[in-house]
Design a protein around this motif. Structure first.
Motif, PDB file in Angstrom:
ATOM      1  N   GLN A  50       0.835  -1.200   0.000  1.00  0.00           N
ATOM      2  CA  GLN A  50       0.000   0.000   0.000  1.00  0.00           C
ATOM      3  C   GLN A  50       0.871   1.252   0.000  1.00  0.00           C
ATOM      4  N   ARG A  51       1.962   1.205   0.740  1.00  0.00           N
ATOM      5  CA  ARG A  51       2.860   2.373   0.777  1.00  0.00           C
ATOM      6  C   ARG A  51       3.432   2.653  -0.606  1.00  0.00           C
ATOM      7  N   ASP A  54       0.673   4.226  -2.687  1.00  0.00           N
ATOM      8  CA  ASP A  54       0.389   5.611  -2.311  1.00  0.00           C
ATOM      9  C   ASP A  54       1.516   6.560  -2.721  1.00  0.00           C
ATOM     10  N   PRO A  81      -3.202   2.983  -8.703  1.00  0.00           N
ATOM     11  CA  PRO A  81      -2.786   4.091  -7.830  1.00  0.00           C
ATOM     12  C   PRO A  81      -3.035   5.439  -8.499  1.00  0.00           C
TER      13      PRO A  81
END
Length: 216
Positions: A50-51, A54, A81
């Motif tokens: 997820q990092r 993002d 994303p």
């Protein structure tokens, strides 16, 4: 028709971008828009968390804003994303490959399966499909648990794709989606092996972009 369809690989692995170019080589139509595949150099080597996902949102928004000549954009990462952000800052249509891949799969069969990159990707995908309200059409999702780079050029990737696809088919999937842009080169042989449609979501997104542009 002016302006290319700009397909953006949000990770910095050029091998993945080269694979996108190969998978899309047949999509250039005489008199139609060119297809341009770009690498987001600011991105991580692979989007695997997820990092990572993002972290590319703002660079993606900056990149699409820098291309007013483009007719449409495709974000070539299965996490989609920055899709909402990019749509909010440019007037051109922006397509995400997860959204496009799922919509295409549901047009081919009642239930679909997904081959994911890693177990950690699956909750991220399910959140997205919940937003799309399509989880009731999901037969299952199986992770290969490998890196983006391995999916693009690893020697054992294809055999693991066949194993995962066979399991999904046994669970009722009438179509399988490749859940990573790096898997693009395996679509055609995997479809022949499984005997059911296999969706490369990058091809699905570019098909939608072409349709939108050709329709005027």
């Amino acid at each position: 028709m002016t302006g290319p369809i700009v397909v953006i690989n949000p990770n910095s692995n050029q091998v993945v971008t080269d694979g996108l170019s190969g998978a899309l080589s047949a999509f250039t139509l005489q008199g139609g828009p060119k297809i341009e595949c770009l690498t987001l150099n600011e991105g991580p080597f692979g989007i695997e968390s997820q990092r990572d996902s993002d972290s590319v949102i703002l660079p993606l928004a900056t990149l699409v804003q820098s291309r007013p000549d483009a007719a449409a954009f495709v974000i070539a990462c299965y996490s989609d994303p920055g899709l909402d952000t990019c749509r909010s800052v440019v007037p051109q249509p922006v397509f995400g490959i997860q959204e496009s891949g799922v919509l295409t799969a549901m047009a081919r069969a009642d239930r679909f399966g997904i081959i994911a990159l890693a177990d950690g990707s699956i909750p991220r995908h399910r959140r997205y499909m919940a937003r799309m309200q399509v989880l009731d059409r999901l037969a299952g999702e199986i992770a290969l648990n490998m890196s983006v780079d391995d999916s693009a050029r690893g020697e054992g990737t294809y055999a693991r794709l066949v194993e995962a696809g066979t399991t999904l088919k046994a669970h009722g999937a009438g179509v399988v989606i490749l859940g990573c842009a790096g898997m693009a080169r395996h679509r055609r042989p995997l479809e022949a092996e499984l005997g059911i449609p296999v969706i490369d979501p990058v091809q699905a997104a570019v098909t939608m972009a072409l349709g939108a542009l050709l329709a005027g």
